[in-house]
Design a protein around this motif. Structure first.
Motif, PDB file in Angstrom:
ATOM      1  N   ALA A   1      60.098  87.417  99.926  1.00 26.77           N
ATOM      2  CA  ALA A   1      60.434  88.091  98.684  1.00 26.77           C
ATOM      3  C   ALA A   1      60.471  87.091  97.555  1.00 26.77           C
ATOM      4  CB  ALA A   1      61.799  88.775  98.815  1.00 26.77           C
ATOM      5  N   PRO A   2      59.980  87.442  96.363  1.00 32.29           N
ATOM      6  CA  PRO A   2      59.900  86.495  95.259  1.00 32.29           C
ATOM      7  C   PRO A   2      61.249  86.130  94.671  1.00 32.29           C
ATOM      8  CG  PRO A   2      59.216  88.689  94.553  1.00 32.29           C
ATOM      9  CD  PRO A   2      59.395  88.760  96.023  1.00 32.29           C
ATOM     10  N   MET A   3      62.329  86.855  95.043  1.00 32.08           N
ATOM     11  CA  MET A   3      63.621  86.598  94.442  1.00 32.08           C
ATOM     12  C   MET A   3      64.267  85.327  94.975  1.00 32.08           C
ATOM     13  SD  MET A   3      63.979  88.963  92.291  1.00 32.08           S
ATOM     14  CE  MET A   3      65.709  88.743  91.891  1.00 32.08           C
ATOM     15  N   VAL A   4      63.822  84.857  96.178  1.00 33.25           N
ATOM     16  CA  VAL A   4      64.436  83.672  96.783  1.00 33.25           C
ATOM     17  C   VAL A   4      63.915  82.424  96.090  1.00 33.25           C
ATOM     18  CG1 VAL A   4      64.737  82.386  98.919  1.00 33.25           C
ATOM     19  CG2 VAL A   4      64.604  84.893  98.965  1.00 33.25           C
ATOM     20  N   PRO A   5      64.768  81.484  95.707  1.00 35.08           N
ATOM     21  CA  PRO A   5      64.303  80.266  95.026  1.00 35.08           C
ATOM     22  C   PRO A   5      63.327  79.486  95.894  1.00 35.08           C
ATOM     23  CG  PRO A   5      66.697  80.493  94.885  1.00 35.08           C
ATOM     24  CD  PRO A   5      66.233  81.531  95.840  1.00 35.08           C
ATOM     25  N   SER A   6      62.304  78.927  95.262  1.00 38.62           N
ATOM     26  CA  SER A   6      61.293  78.167  95.987  1.00 38.62           C
ATOM     27  C   SER A   6      61.815  76.773  96.327  1.00 38.62           C
ATOM     28  CB  SER A   6      60.016  78.044  95.150  1.00 38.62           C
ATOM     29  OG  SER A   6      60.298  77.348  93.954  1.00 38.62           O
ATOM     30  N   VAL A   7      61.278  76.218  97.402  1.00 36.95           N
ATOM     31  CA  VAL A   7      61.631  74.885  97.861  1.00 36.95           C
ATOM     32  C   VAL A   7      60.369  74.032  97.814  1.00 36.95           C
ATOM     33  CG1 VAL A   7      62.557  73.531  99.766  1.00 36.95           C
ATOM     34  CG2 VAL A   7      63.422  75.839  99.350  1.00 36.95           C
ATOM     35  N   GLU A   8      60.482  72.817  97.369  1.00 37.38           N
ATOM     36  CA  GLU A   8      59.323  71.930  97.292  1.00 37.38           C
ATOM     37  C   GLU A   8      58.705  71.774  98.677  1.00 37.38           C
ATOM     38  OE1 GLU A   8      56.428  69.633  95.571  1.00 37.38           O
ATOM     39  OE2 GLU A   8      57.984  70.881  94.647  1.00 37.38           O
ATOM     40  N   PRO A   9      57.394  72.048  98.821  1.00 42.35           N
ATOM     41  CA  PRO A   9      56.759  72.004 100.147  1.00 42.35           C
ATOM     42  C   PRO A   9      56.799  70.601 100.740  1.00 42.35           C
ATOM     43  CG  PRO A   9      55.373  73.133  98.546  1.00 42.35           C
ATOM     44  CD  PRO A   9      56.469  72.477  97.767  1.00 42.35           C
ATOM     45  N   PRO A  10      57.034  70.486 102.039  1.00 42.68           N
ATOM     46  CA  PRO A  10      56.978  69.179 102.712  1.00 42.68           C
ATOM     47  C   PRO A  10      55.553  68.634 102.702  1.00 42.68           C
ATOM     48  CG  PRO A  10      58.048  70.842 104.096  1.00 42.68           C
ATOM     49  CD  PRO A  10      57.415  71.566 102.957  1.00 42.68           C
ATOM     50  N   GLU A  11      55.445  67.335 102.657  1.00 40.53           N
ATOM     51  CA  GLU A  11      54.132  66.694 102.633  1.00 40.53           C
ATOM     52  C   GLU A  11      53.343  67.010 103.891  1.00 40.53           C
ATOM     53  OE1 GLU A  11      51.012  64.770 101.070  1.00 40.53           O
ATOM     54  OE2 GLU A  11      52.922  65.167 100.058  1.00 40.53           O
ATOM     55  N   GLU A  12      54.030  67.152 105.021  1.00 39.40           N
ATOM     56  CA  GLU A  12      53.341  67.437 106.281  1.00 39.40           C
ATOM     57  C   GLU A  12      52.653  68.802 106.231  1.00 39.40           C
ATOM     58  OE1 GLU A  12      54.317  67.974 111.067  1.00 39.40           O
ATOM     59  OE2 GLU A  12      55.893  67.370 109.671  1.00 39.40           O
ATOM     60  N   SER A  13      53.320  69.789 105.632  1.00 36.80           N
ATOM     61  CA  SER A  13      52.716  71.120 105.534  1.00 36.80           C
ATOM     62  C   SER A  13      51.514  71.112 104.598  1.00 36.80           C
ATOM     63  CB  SER A  13      53.761  72.123 105.039  1.00 36.80           C
ATOM     64  OG  SER A  13      54.838  72.218 105.946  1.00 36.80           O
ATOM     65  N   ILE A  14      51.632  70.388 103.482  1.00 35.77           N
ATOM     66  CA  ILE A  14      50.500  70.272 102.561  1.00 35.77           C
ATOM     67  C   ILE A  14      49.322  69.602 103.261  1.00 35.77           C
ATOM     68  CG2 ILE A  14      49.694  69.253 100.392  1.00 35.77           C
ATOM     69  CD1 ILE A  14      52.529  69.476  99.324  1.00 35.77           C
ATOM     70  N   ALA A  15      49.603  68.522 104.009  1.00 33.33           N
ATOM     71  CA  ALA A  15      48.541  67.792 104.704  1.00 33.33           C
ATOM     72  C   ALA A  15      47.858  68.668 105.742  1.00 33.33           C
ATOM     73  CB  ALA A  15      49.119  66.539 105.362  1.00 33.33           C
ATOM     74  N   THR A  16      48.613  69.547 106.421  1.00 35.65           N
ATOM     75  CA  THR A  16      48.019  70.438 107.407  1.00 35.65           C
ATOM     76  C   THR A  16      47.030  71.399 106.752  1.00 35.65           C
ATOM     77  OG1 THR A  16      49.980  70.322 108.812  1.00 35.65           O
ATOM     78  CG2 THR A  16      48.512  72.200 109.139  1.00 35.65           C
ATOM     79  N   LEU A  17      47.400  71.969 105.604  1.00 35.08           N
ATOM     80  CA  LEU A  17      46.496  72.877 104.900  1.00 35.08           C
ATOM     81  C   LEU A  17      45.288  72.140 104.336  1.00 35.08           C
ATOM     82  CD1 LEU A  17      49.051  75.184 103.047  1.00 35.08           C
ATOM     83  CD2 LEU A  17      47.683  75.721 105.062  1.00 35.08           C
ATOM     84  N   VAL A  18      45.493  70.920 103.842  1.00 32.74           N
ATOM     85  CA  VAL A  18      44.373  70.121 103.346  1.00 32.74           C
ATOM     86  C   VAL A  18      43.407  69.817 104.475  1.00 32.74           C
ATOM     87  CG1 VAL A  18      43.727  67.878 102.374  1.00 32.74           C
ATOM     88  CG2 VAL A  18      45.649  69.142 101.405  1.00 32.74           C
ATOM     89  N   SER A  19      43.948  69.548 105.684  1.00 34.44           N
ATOM     90  CA  SER A  19      43.085  69.269 106.834  1.00 34.44           C
ATOM     91  C   SER A  19      42.253  70.469 107.232  1.00 34.44           C
ATOM     92  CB  SER A  19      43.939  68.815 108.026  1.00 34.44           C
ATOM     93  OG  SER A  19      44.652  69.894 108.590  1.00 34.44           O
ATOM     94  N   MET A  20      42.657  71.653 106.802  1.00 32.02           N
ATOM     95  CA  MET A  20      41.896  72.869 107.071  1.00 32.02           C
ATOM     96  C   MET A  20      40.842  73.127 106.003  1.00 32.02           C
ATOM     97  SD  MET A  20      45.124  75.214 108.258  1.00 32.02           S
ATOM     98  CE  MET A  20      44.179  76.727 108.297  1.00 32.02           C
ATOM     99  N   GLY A  21      40.768  72.253 104.997  1.00 36.04           N
ATOM    100  CA  GLY A  21      39.702  72.351 104.010  1.00 36.04           C
ATOM    101  C   GLY A  21      40.122  72.914 102.672  1.00 36.04           C
TER     102      GLY A  21
ATOM    103  N   ASP B   1      42.055  72.972  98.935  1.00 38.63           N
ATOM    104  CA  ASP B   1      42.412  72.053  97.867  1.00 38.63           C
ATOM    105  C   ASP B   1      43.918  71.761  97.907  1.00 38.63           C
ATOM    106  OD1 ASP B   1      41.755  70.765  95.118  1.00 38.63           O
ATOM    107  OD2 ASP B   1      43.436  72.110  94.683  1.00 38.63           O
ATOM    108  N   ARG B   2      44.275  70.512  97.588  1.00 35.30           N
ATOM    109  CA  ARG B   2      45.673  70.101  97.697  1.00 35.30           C
ATOM    110  C   ARG B   2      46.576  70.902  96.752  1.00 35.30           C
ATOM    111  NH1 ARG B   2      48.697  65.933  99.574  1.00 35.30           N
ATOM    112  NH2 ARG B   2      50.584  65.454  98.407  1.00 35.30           N
ATOM    113  N   ASN B   3      46.159  71.064  95.518  1.00 34.63           N
ATOM    114  CA  ASN B   3      46.977  71.803  94.564  1.00 34.63           C
ATOM    115  C   ASN B   3      47.121  73.267  94.971  1.00 34.63           C
ATOM    116  OD1 ASN B   3      47.412  69.557  92.923  1.00 34.63           O
ATOM    117  ND2 ASN B   3      45.572  69.937  91.709  1.00 34.63           N
ATOM    118  N   ALA B   4      46.015  73.858  95.429  1.00 38.10           N
ATOM    119  CA  ALA B   4      46.076  75.249  95.882  1.00 38.10           C
ATOM    120  C   ALA B   4      46.984  75.387  97.097  1.00 38.10           C
ATOM    121  CB  ALA B   4      44.669  75.761  96.201  1.00 38.10           C
ATOM    122  N   ALA B   5      46.923  74.389  97.999  1.00 38.65           N
ATOM    123  CA  ALA B   5      47.774  74.420  99.185  1.00 38.65           C
ATOM    124  C   ALA B   5      49.244  74.352  98.800  1.00 38.65           C
ATOM    125  CB  ALA B   5      47.413  73.267 100.116  1.00 38.65           C
TER     126      ALA B   5
END
Length: 292
Positions: A242-262, A264-268
């Motif tokens: 739900a959009p009402m919950v405050p966002s948390v800065e994504p962990p670097e490991e999660s960003i790296a996993t999405l980047v490894s799937m191809g 873009d880093r900013n989009a991830a």
């Protein structure tokens, strides 16, 4: 786009397949059996050496082919993370069966060209993977070398060309059969892209695979990239948060996993913020944005 720092996390089927290829190749090499590998018309249609069909699925016929082949198999683990281990198992099985059928057909039609026409190795799986690689993996960086324009995908293509031409005619035909198998999979012939194996098969692969460094305890591969722990202290469901919950800065490991799937880093990063760091939901968001 890169292979990512996460090793075989969320890719147990790829891990088992890579290990099997290495073991089969090294076993034949130690026994001096490289010269015995490869398919010929006599082996299949006259002597009925079925073991050669099995060996051709896993064992490379030389050390250079092994190195390039394992590198590509390791990189293409990105597809297991995208579609899940179960569907990726179907993709491997389909690629092996279809490419072998066309290789045997080619042996029957071209039996007089050379006594040992086809090289050995999982060419069907590797070159079938180039089809989704071409269509589904985006380019994240571009650069020029001596005025020639390249992208980060160029290195994978170069490794594929090296493997495809490693034994010239003997390796060219298996590679083409693999590309054809990958094209049939993408065309969803017989609804193959929706097919799944019984869940115990992929669970078996997961139990065989030892834990990867940095992977969370108890993680599985049932979802697109496996179940990930919630950073809010509870298990995250597949539904988008739900959009009402405050966002948390994504962990670097999660960003790296999405980047490894191809992706873009900013989009991830933005997708993870939108999905409250649920990597499965973030992957869905990214894939849906590409399909529009």
């Amino acid at each position: 786009m890169n292979g990512g720092p996460s090793g075989f996390n969320n890719a147990p089927v790829t891990r088992i397949f890579v290990i099997a290829c290495a073991i089969f190749t090294l076993s034949f090499g130690i026994q001096g059996g490289f010269t015995k590998l490869g398919l010929s018309y006599q082996d299949i249609f006259w002597k009925l050496r079925i073991w050669k069909l099995l060996a051709s699925v896993f064992a490379f016929s030389s050390t250079p082919e092994l190195l390039f082949g394992l590198y590509l198999l390791y990189y293409f683990r990105v597809f297991e993370r995208q579609i899940g281990s179960n569907k990726y198992s179907v993709f491997i099985f389909f690629s092996i069966v279809i490419s072998l059928l066309f290789e045997v057909l080619a042996l029957g039609l071209l039996r007089d060209l050379t006594p040992n026409l086809l090289t050995s190795g999982p060419y069907g799986v590797i070159f079938a993977s180039f089809v989704p690689f071409f269509f589904d993996i985006p380019v994240s960086t571009r650069f020029r070398v001596f005025g020639v324009r390249f992208s980060d995908k160029s290195f994978i293509y170069l490794a594929g060309i090296q493997l495809l031409l490693s034994s010239w005619k003997r390796s060219l035909l298996p590679g083409m059969c693999g590309i054809f198998a990958g094209s049939l999979y993408r065309l969803n012939i017989f609804g193959i892209r929706k097919a799944k194996f019984p869940e115990f098969i992929t669970s078996f692969f997961s139990r065989l695979s030892w834990p990867s460094t940095g992977s969370p305890r108890g993680s599985t591969t049932r979802n697109i990239v496996g179940s990930m722990p919630s950073y809010t202290g509870r298990q995250v469901e597949r539904n988008y948060p739900a959009p009402m919950v405050p966002s948390v800065e994504p962990p670097e490991e999660s960003i790296a996993t999405l980047v490894s799937m191809g992706f873009d880093r900013n989009a991830a990063r933005q997708a993870l913020v939108q999905a409250r760091n649920d990597i499965n939901a973030a992957t869905n968001i990214l894939l849906e944005s590409q399909s529009h």
